[in-house]
Enzyme design. Structure first.
Site, PDB file in Angstrom:
ATOM      1  N   ASN A 110      -6.634   2.563  -6.428  1.00 48.11           N
ATOM      2  CA  ASN A 110      -5.045   2.471  -5.312  1.00 48.11           C
ATOM      3  C   ASN A 110      -4.292   3.146  -5.004  1.00 48.11           C
ATOM      4  O   ASN A 110      -3.507   4.427  -5.633  1.00 48.11           O
ATOM      5  CB  ASN A 110      -4.347   0.585  -4.918  1.00 48.11           C
ATOM      6  N   PHE A 114       2.382   0.558  -0.879  1.00 50.94           N
ATOM      7  CA  PHE A 114       4.092  -0.293  -0.847  1.00 50.94           C
ATOM      8  C   PHE A 114       4.019  -1.561   0.464  1.00 50.94           C
ATOM      9  O   PHE A 114       5.139  -1.327   1.350  1.00 50.94           O
ATOM     10  CB  PHE A 114       5.310   0.352  -0.928  1.00 50.94           C
ATOM     11  N   SER A 176       5.450   4.918  -8.325  1.00 49.54           N
ATOM     12  CA  SER A 176       4.251   4.548  -7.504  1.00 49.54           C
ATOM     13  C   SER A 176       4.002   6.097  -6.956  1.00 49.54           C
ATOM     14  O   SER A 176       4.260   6.902  -7.179  1.00 49.54           O
ATOM     15  CB  SER A 176       4.425   3.340  -6.395  1.00 49.54           C
ATOM     16  N   ASN A 178       2.507   6.352  -4.439  1.00 51.81           N
ATOM     17  CA  ASN A 178       1.446   6.748  -3.360  1.00 51.81           C
ATOM     18  C   ASN A 178       2.897   6.354  -2.149  1.00 51.81           C
ATOM     19  O   ASN A 178       2.740   6.012  -1.144  1.00 51.81           O
ATOM     20  CB  ASN A 178       0.775   5.147  -3.732  1.00 51.81           C
ATOM     21  N   THR A 179       4.094   6.974  -2.809  1.00 54.63           N
ATOM     22  CA  THR A 179       5.392   6.730  -1.786  1.00 54.63           C
ATOM     23  C   THR A 179       6.009   8.640  -2.519  1.00 54.63           C
ATOM     24  O   THR A 179       6.103   8.476  -3.623  1.00 54.63           O
ATOM     25  CB  THR A 179       6.081   5.843  -1.973  1.00 54.63           C
ATOM     26  N   LYS A 212      10.386   1.190 -14.025  1.00 54.31           N
ATOM     27  CA  LYS A 212       9.242   0.558 -13.954  1.00 54.31           C
ATOM     28  C   LYS A 212       8.499   2.731 -14.301  1.00 54.31           C
ATOM     29  O   LYS A 212       9.261   2.969 -13.485  1.00 54.31           O
ATOM     30  CB  LYS A 212       8.668   0.567 -13.050  1.00 54.31           C
ATOM     31  N   ASN A 241       2.987   2.093 -15.165  1.00 57.68           N
ATOM     32  CA  ASN A 241       2.116   1.711 -13.968  1.00 57.68           C
ATOM     33  C   ASN A 241       1.122   2.508 -14.079  1.00 57.68           C
ATOM     34  O   ASN A 241       0.287   3.032 -14.996  1.00 57.68           O
ATOM     35  CB  ASN A 241       3.388   2.954 -12.387  1.00 57.68           C
TER      36      ASN A 241
END
Ligand code: FMN
Length: 354
Positions: A110, A114, A176, A178-179, A212, A241
């Site tokens: 994925n 966010f 994450s 993805n940021t 996390k 994560n």
């Protein structure tokens, strides 16, 4: 309908569409209480973070990104639900497609980024939750994509300020993939500053605050992060994560080349290694929450034996279905009793002692 038949129907849909359907079903389930909740054996009770968890099993962040399906997830059997990641302001996330199934590997990739409706909308929904019958609720917070790292702390504090009244614990998500640039905040200097400020904010509120972490940290960097977490007075670590790696055969899968974080079965060895290292370094000073590739009760038990005080699942639920929590709650006491443990806490870390 058997889960395998329902799953093959759901898997014909776009993954986000299937998620929306599941989320809608959980809303109905939560509102109506149609399904009897699984019973939970007393041996599964866990006292952790100053809280009483009825079992170690929780729903990992990212499934409920602020829609607040807490009651439905609780009804499935989860003892805690981590809502989030929530950013101060609403944001759309990355353009679709951004969620991919790799069924041959029981995995997902994925790059959601966010997507969430922000603190205010999430707070409104949390405020409407009944106090009873909801289990433990964690709130996982992050920064908006357009907030530079130098000002990230302002976003984390704003999200804590806005959401703490409805949380039992808080999570600072720094992992994450993805940021852009987010994971750099796991390095010693930025971590000390950011975490120090968040702990200072959470402590007077009486809320445990966890961090996390990513499974892609080098072992020495993970040790350093644990030292900082303990040094700052944070309450615990969530390991881990999703990974940006594509271990083993996964790399050959056509969807493995999609940018984003890999979750599910192939993540398990990496997440397990991070957990073992984090537990050893923490040496009992803080609890570790184990997450990443837990697909059944055996996996959950192995994570507990490696040092996890609590465990969480996400991708396992997609592949094993909504009966997964019930099965884990049934089988975990048997595994404990087989090995002569009267409770989860007796088993925590037994495979990972010096
Ligand atoms: C679609 C998707 C979205 C996720 N979103 C978040 C998120 O917003 N915040 C977060 O901390 N973790 C997020 N995660 C990571 C999960 O919480 C978990 O750490 C990871 O998926 C590994 O566990 P699993 O193998 O059981 O899925 C997401 C995972 C998936 C699959």
């Amino acid at each position: 309908m058997a889960w395998t038949s329902l799953r093959s129907l759901l898997f014909r849909l776009d993954p986000e569409r299937a998620h929306a359907l599941a989320s809608g079903a959980l809303r109905v389930l939560g509102a109506t209480g149609l399904l009897p909740r699984p019973s939970v054996d007393a041996s599964l009770r866990v006292r952790c973070l100053g809280l009483d968890f009825e079992s170690p099993l929780g729903m990992a962040a990212g499934f409920d990104k602020g829609e607040v399906r807490v009651l439905g997830l609780h009804a499935l059997g989860f003892g805690h639900v981590e809502v989030g990641t929530i950013t101060p302001r609403p944001q759309a996330g990355n353009p679709p497609p951004r969620l991919f199934r790799l069924p041959e590997h029981r995995a997902l990739v994925n790059r959601m980024g966010f997507n969430n409706e922000g603190v205010e909308a999430c707070g409104r929904r949390l405020a409407a939750l009944p106090k009873e019958g909801r289990g433990i609720v964690g709130i996982n917070v992050g920064k908006n994509k357009d907030t530079p790292n130098e000002r990230a702390v302002e976003d984390y504090l704003a999200a804590i300020d806005g959401l703490h009244p409805w949380s039992d614990y808080l999570v600072v998500n720094l992992s994450s993939p993805n940021t852009p640039g987010l994971r750099a905040l796991q390095e010693r200097g930025p971590l000390e500053r950011l975490l120090g400020a968040c702990v200072d904010r959470a402590r007077p509120l009486g809320k445990p605050l966890l961090v996390k972490l990513a499974p892609d940290l080098a072992p020495e960097a993970l040790d350093e992060a644990i030292d900082v977490v303990v040094g700052c007075g944070a309450s615990g670590v969530i390991a881990t994560n999703t990974t940006v790696q594509r271990p083993g055969d996964v790399a050959k899968h056509p969807r493995a080349q999609e940018a984003g974080g890999l979750s599910g079965a192939p993540l398990a060895p990496l997440a397990m290694a991070s957990l073992r290292r984090a537990y050893a370094r923490a040496a009992g000073r803080i609890p570790i929450v184990g997450v990443g590739g837990i697909m059944d009760a055996k996996d959950a038990y192995a994570r507990i034996r490696a040092g996890a005080s609590l465990v969480q699942v996400y991708t396992g639920l997609i592949y094993a279905g909504p009966g997964l929590p019930r099965r884990v709650l049934e089988e975990l006491p048997e595994l404990l009793h087989r090995d002569g443990f009267a409770s989860v806490s007796e088993a925590v870390g037994v495979d990972n002692r010096p």
